[in-house]
Write a protein that holds these residues in place. Structure first.
Motif, PDB file in Angstrom:
ATOM      1  N   VAL A 129       4.412  -7.979   4.910  1.00 27.23           N
ATOM      2  CA  VAL A 129       3.291  -8.034   5.843  1.00 27.23           C
ATOM      3  C   VAL A 129       2.031  -7.669   5.066  1.00 27.23           C
ATOM      4  O   VAL A 129       1.929  -6.572   4.505  1.00 27.23           O
ATOM      5  CB  VAL A 129       3.496  -7.073   7.028  1.00 27.23           C
ATOM      6  CG1 VAL A 129       2.309  -7.131   7.978  1.00 27.23           C
ATOM      7  CG2 VAL A 129       4.786  -7.419   7.763  1.00 27.23           C
ATOM      8  N   ILE A 130       1.055  -8.568   5.032  1.00 31.40           N
ATOM      9  CA  ILE A 130      -0.173  -8.355   4.264  1.00 31.40           C
ATOM     10  C   ILE A 130      -1.180  -7.597   5.128  1.00 31.40           C
ATOM     11  O   ILE A 130      -1.506  -8.044   6.237  1.00 31.40           O
ATOM     12  CB  ILE A 130      -0.775  -9.699   3.813  1.00 31.40           C
ATOM     13  CG1 ILE A 130       0.246 -10.492   2.997  1.00 31.40           C
ATOM     14  CG2 ILE A 130      -2.045  -9.479   3.001  1.00 31.40           C
ATOM     15  CD1 ILE A 130      -0.236 -11.856   2.573  1.00 31.40           C
ATOM     16  N   PRO A 131      -1.684  -6.446   4.674  1.00 39.77           N
ATOM     17  CA  PRO A 131      -2.715  -5.733   5.452  1.00 39.77           C
ATOM     18  C   PRO A 131      -3.993  -6.562   5.546  1.00 39.77           C
ATOM     19  O   PRO A 131      -4.353  -7.283   4.615  1.00 39.77           O
ATOM     20  CB  PRO A 131      -2.940  -4.449   4.644  1.00 39.77           C
ATOM     21  CG  PRO A 131      -1.768  -4.332   3.735  1.00 39.77           C
ATOM     22  CD  PRO A 131      -1.293  -5.724   3.459  1.00 39.77           C
ATOM     23  N   ASP A 132      -4.676  -6.464   6.659  1.00 37.63           N
ATOM     24  CA  ASP A 132      -5.944  -7.176   6.823  1.00 37.63           C
ATOM     25  C   ASP A 132      -7.110  -6.189   6.733  1.00 37.63           C
ATOM     26  O   ASP A 132      -6.943  -5.002   6.418  1.00 37.63           O
ATOM     27  CB  ASP A 132      -5.966  -7.944   8.145  1.00 37.63           C
ATOM     28  CG  ASP A 132      -5.722  -7.040   9.338  1.00 37.63           C
ATOM     29  OD1 ASP A 132      -5.613  -5.810   9.146  1.00 37.63           O
ATOM     30  OD2 ASP A 132      -5.631  -7.558  10.466  1.00 37.63           O
ATOM     31  N   ILE A 148       5.014   3.981   6.508  1.00 33.61           N
ATOM     32  CA  ILE A 148       4.548   2.817   7.275  1.00 33.61           C
ATOM     33  C   ILE A 148       4.181   1.674   6.331  1.00 33.61           C
ATOM     34  O   ILE A 148       4.558   0.512   6.548  1.00 33.61           O
ATOM     35  CB  ILE A 148       3.343   3.204   8.149  1.00 33.61           C
ATOM     36  CG1 ILE A 148       3.729   4.297   9.144  1.00 33.61           C
ATOM     37  CG2 ILE A 148       2.815   1.976   8.894  1.00 33.61           C
ATOM     38  CD1 ILE A 148       2.554   4.819   9.960  1.00 33.61           C
ATOM     39  N   LEU A 149       3.461   1.984   5.263  1.00 32.30           N
ATOM     40  CA  LEU A 149       3.047   0.945   4.321  1.00 32.30           C
ATOM     41  C   LEU A 149       4.228   0.381   3.549  1.00 32.30           C
ATOM     42  O   LEU A 149       4.263  -0.808   3.227  1.00 32.30           O
ATOM     43  CB  LEU A 149       1.999   1.511   3.361  1.00 32.30           C
ATOM     44  CG  LEU A 149       0.687   1.972   4.005  1.00 32.30           C
ATOM     45  CD1 LEU A 149      -0.256   2.521   2.961  1.00 32.30           C
ATOM     46  CD2 LEU A 149       0.032   0.833   4.768  1.00 32.30           C
ATOM     47  N   SER A 202      -7.227   8.981  -1.223  1.00 30.22           N
ATOM     48  CA  SER A 202      -5.862   9.459  -0.988  1.00 30.22           C
ATOM     49  C   SER A 202      -4.850   8.480  -1.551  1.00 30.22           C
ATOM     50  O   SER A 202      -5.171   7.330  -1.886  1.00 30.22           O
ATOM     51  CB  SER A 202      -5.633   9.654   0.512  1.00 30.22           C
ATOM     52  OG  SER A 202      -5.786   8.408   1.193  1.00 30.22           O
ATOM     53  N   LEU A 203      -3.596   8.922  -1.653  1.00 34.35           N
ATOM     54  CA  LEU A 203      -2.522   8.045  -2.132  1.00 34.35           C
ATOM     55  C   LEU A 203      -2.252   6.917  -1.140  1.00 34.35           C
ATOM     56  O   LEU A 203      -1.834   5.828  -1.537  1.00 34.35           O
ATOM     57  CB  LEU A 203      -1.249   8.860  -2.370  1.00 34.35           C
ATOM     58  CG  LEU A 203      -1.262   9.830  -3.549  1.00 34.35           C
ATOM     59  CD1 LEU A 203       0.083  10.542  -3.658  1.00 34.35           C
ATOM     60  CD2 LEU A 203      -1.560   9.085  -4.847  1.00 34.35           C
ATOM     61  N   VAL A 204      -2.486   7.177   0.142  1.00 34.88           N
ATOM     62  CA  VAL A 204      -2.294   6.132   1.152  1.00 34.88           C
ATOM     63  C   VAL A 204      -3.297   5.010   0.934  1.00 34.88           C
ATOM     64  O   VAL A 204      -2.953   3.820   1.014  1.00 34.88           O
ATOM     65  CB  VAL A 204      -2.436   6.728   2.562  1.00 34.88           C
ATOM     66  CG1 VAL A 204      -2.141   5.670   3.617  1.00 34.88           C
ATOM     67  CG2 VAL A 204      -1.507   7.915   2.736  1.00 34.88           C
ATOM     68  N   ALA A 205      -4.544   5.375   0.616  1.00 41.79           N
ATOM     69  CA  ALA A 205      -5.561   4.353   0.350  1.00 41.79           C
ATOM     70  C   ALA A 205      -5.227   3.568  -0.918  1.00 41.79           C
ATOM     71  O   ALA A 205      -5.423   2.348  -0.969  1.00 41.79           O
ATOM     72  CB  ALA A 205      -6.934   5.014   0.230  1.00 41.79           C
ATOM     73  N   LYS A 206      -4.726   4.256  -1.930  1.00 39.26           N
ATOM     74  CA  LYS A 206      -4.345   3.566  -3.166  1.00 39.26           C
ATOM     75  C   LYS A 206      -3.211   2.572  -2.915  1.00 39.26           C
ATOM     76  O   LYS A 206      -3.153   1.504  -3.523  1.00 39.26           O
ATOM     77  CB  LYS A 206      -3.941   4.580  -4.224  1.00 39.26           C
ATOM     78  CG  LYS A 206      -5.090   5.453  -4.704  1.00 39.26           C
ATOM     79  CD  LYS A 206      -4.638   6.469  -5.742  1.00 39.26           C
ATOM     80  CE  LYS A 206      -5.797   7.354  -6.194  1.00 39.26           C
ATOM     81  NZ  LYS A 206      -5.369   8.372  -7.193  1.00 39.26           N
ATOM     82  N   LYS A 207      -2.307   2.939  -2.013  1.00 42.47           N
ATOM     83  CA  LYS A 207      -1.214   2.024  -1.656  1.00 42.47           C
ATOM     84  C   LYS A 207      -1.755   0.781  -0.954  1.00 42.47           C
ATOM     85  O   LYS A 207      -1.309  -0.346  -1.215  1.00 42.47           O
ATOM     86  CB  LYS A 207      -0.212   2.746  -0.754  1.00 42.47           C
ATOM     87  CG  LYS A 207       1.014   1.912  -0.380  1.00 42.47           C
ATOM     88  CD  LYS A 207       1.889   1.642  -1.580  1.00 42.47           C
ATOM     89  CE  LYS A 207       3.166   0.937  -1.168  1.00 42.47           C
ATOM     90  NZ  LYS A 207       4.041   0.634  -2.335  1.00 42.47           N
ATOM     91  N   VAL A 208      -2.734   0.965  -0.084  1.00 40.07           N
ATOM     92  CA  VAL A 208      -3.334  -0.178   0.597  1.00 40.07           C
ATOM     93  C   VAL A 208      -4.082  -1.057  -0.394  1.00 40.07           C
ATOM     94  O   VAL A 208      -4.026  -2.296  -0.317  1.00 40.07           O
ATOM     95  CB  VAL A 208      -4.278   0.309   1.718  1.00 40.07           C
ATOM     96  CG1 VAL A 208      -5.060  -0.843   2.309  1.00 40.07           C
ATOM     97  CG2 VAL A 208      -3.481   0.978   2.807  1.00 40.07           C
ATOM     98  N   TYR A 209      -4.780  -0.452  -1.357  1.00 40.28           N
ATOM     99  CA  TYR A 209      -5.456  -1.233  -2.388  1.00 40.28           C
ATOM    100  C   TYR A 209      -4.455  -2.109  -3.148  1.00 40.28           C
ATOM    101  O   TYR A 209      -4.723  -3.279  -3.437  1.00 40.28           O
ATOM    102  CB  TYR A 209      -6.170  -0.312  -3.376  1.00 40.28           C
ATOM    103  CG  TYR A 209      -7.260   0.549  -2.781  1.00 40.28           C
ATOM    104  CD1 TYR A 209      -7.964   0.130  -1.650  1.00 40.28           C
ATOM    105  CD2 TYR A 209      -7.586   1.779  -3.334  1.00 40.28           C
ATOM    106  CE1 TYR A 209      -8.952   0.919  -1.108  1.00 40.28           C
ATOM    107  CE2 TYR A 209      -8.579   2.571  -2.793  1.00 40.28           C
ATOM    108  CZ  TYR A 209      -9.259   2.144  -1.678  1.00 40.28           C
ATOM    109  OH  TYR A 209     -10.246   2.925  -1.137  1.00 40.28           O
ATOM    110  N   SER A 210      -3.302  -1.514  -3.466  1.00 38.12           N
ATOM    111  CA  SER A 210      -2.279  -2.269  -4.212  1.00 38.12           C
ATOM    112  C   SER A 210      -1.751  -3.441  -3.398  1.00 38.12           C
ATOM    113  O   SER A 210      -1.582  -4.555  -3.925  1.00 38.12           O
ATOM    114  CB  SER A 210      -1.134  -1.331  -4.600  1.00 38.12           C
ATOM    115  OG  SER A 210      -0.104  -2.024  -5.270  1.00 38.12           O
TER     116      SER A 210
END
Length: 354
Positions: free
Chosen positions: A122-125, A113-114, A140-148
């Motif tokens: 698309v920039i996450p808010d 999804i990310l 988690s790796l998903v959170a690290k992806k959102v941080y990036s």
């Protein structure tokens, strides 16, 4: 008795999951493919499948249909898809679960999804950030992806010198205007004009023409020798977001100029031995290139030869020399094998052809 009952229940659950997986793609086979319909399908699925048995399959299928529904750049749709995951279940409770990639298939689906958001810029808010943390935790790796994404995307969001309006227009004339504005931005004096062929006498095609020409190009065209032919070449493709536009150029032979050096104190006429040694040509204007002089650019609604003839007729109003200069049309056509054939047709002048 207990063993047979277990196998029976397991077989029923497996058959139910198999039937549900086969019906997932059919959910998106609807007539109205728009954002409201896409969100209704997601909300209907979350109400029906409370156990989330086929959630991973449904999410991957939904990601494939996002482009078809035109919601691949909508942040609200991505939030709705991510909210399919139940909250709190996949959050690691200790360091061992976190190190062993807790719920790997679910995290892989969330990463898909990310990555879809990343591919569509698309920039996450702030809300999307909390949805990810409540679903998979902050380590988690998903959170690290959102941080990036939250760190890098805002830095590069407005760096494009030729921004495309959001949502991207689908009218070919508007896309052609954006494409020519991007190509001709190298000359700040460029004027982009929109013509209609129904205002041109004897025109066959009824379409639009977007033309780009600057004052320096008009000055170069005014001194064009009438015994030398000009060329209309194309089509050449340029991308505007996910769409591509074909454009054509009006060009002539390179102008041979002799570089004359004056006073040695004049820095603008400084003689550079390295350039003289390698015979580098210094263009007088940016429109004079090694392969020729570019006088104008255009894109038409039909990309036909008749629309290009109408374009030349429109340019004659501000460039009368085009009535006397012979013009050669070099149209490029593509075959099934992706090869091209150059068809050159020499014209004594445009006035005789039309």
């Amino acid at each position: 008795m207990i063993v047979n009952s277990f196998h029976s229940n397991h077989q029923v659950l497996y058959n139910k999951k198999k039937v549900e997986s086969s019906l997932i793609p059919s959910r998106f086979n609807v007539d109205r493919k728009e954002k409201e319909t896409f969100l209704d399908i997601i909300h209907k699925y979350t109400k029906e499948d409370t156990a989330r048995i086929g959630q991973l399959k449904f999410i991957m299928v939904a990601l494939k249909f996002m482009d078809e529904f035109g919601v691949n750049k909508d942040i609200q749709t991505y939030k709705a898809i991510f909210n399919i995951f139940p909250k709190g279940i996949y959050v690691p409770e200790n360091k061992y679960q976190n190190a062993l990639y807790h719920y790997p298939h679910h995290q892989d689906t969330a990463m898909a999804i990310l990555r879809k958001m990343e591919d569509n810029f698309v920039i996450p808010d702030y809300e999307m950030y909390h949805i990810v943390l409540n679903t998979f935790g902050g380590k988690s790796l998903v959170a690290k992806k959102v941080y990036s994404l939250l760190y890098w995307f805002p830095k590069f969001a407005n760096l494009n010198p030729w921004p495309v309006p959001k949502p991207t227009p689908t009218d070919p004339k508007d896309l052609a205007y954006l494409a020519l504005e991007k190509i001709s931005s190298i000359d700040c004096q460029t004027n982009i004009t929109v013509y209609r062929t129904n205002n041109v006498p004897d025109a066959i095609d009824d379409t639009w023409i977007v033309s780009s020409m600057s004052q320096s190009q008009q000055e170069l065209l005014a001194v064009q020798p009438t015994d030398k032919s000009l060329y209309v070449e194309g089509p050449i493709s340029v991308w505007v977001d996910q769409y591509y536009i074909d454009y054509f150029v009006l060009k002539g032979d390179p102008i041979k100029r002799k570089i004359i050096y004056g006073e040695y104190d004049d820095v603008s006429n400084l003689k550079i031995p390295f350039w003289e040694k390698h015979n580098f040509k210094i263009p007088v204007t940016i429109h004079e290139q090694e392969d020729g002089v570019y006088y104008a650019i255009c894109a038409t609604g039909t990309s036909s030869k008749d629309s290009l003839l109408s374009w030349i007729r429109c340019l004659q109003k501000t460039n009368p020399i085009l009535k006397d200069v012979p013009i050669t049309f070099k149209m490029r056509s593509f075959t099934v094998k992706s090869s091209h054939i150059d068809e050159g047709e020499r014209v004594s002048n445009v006035k005789q052809i039309i």
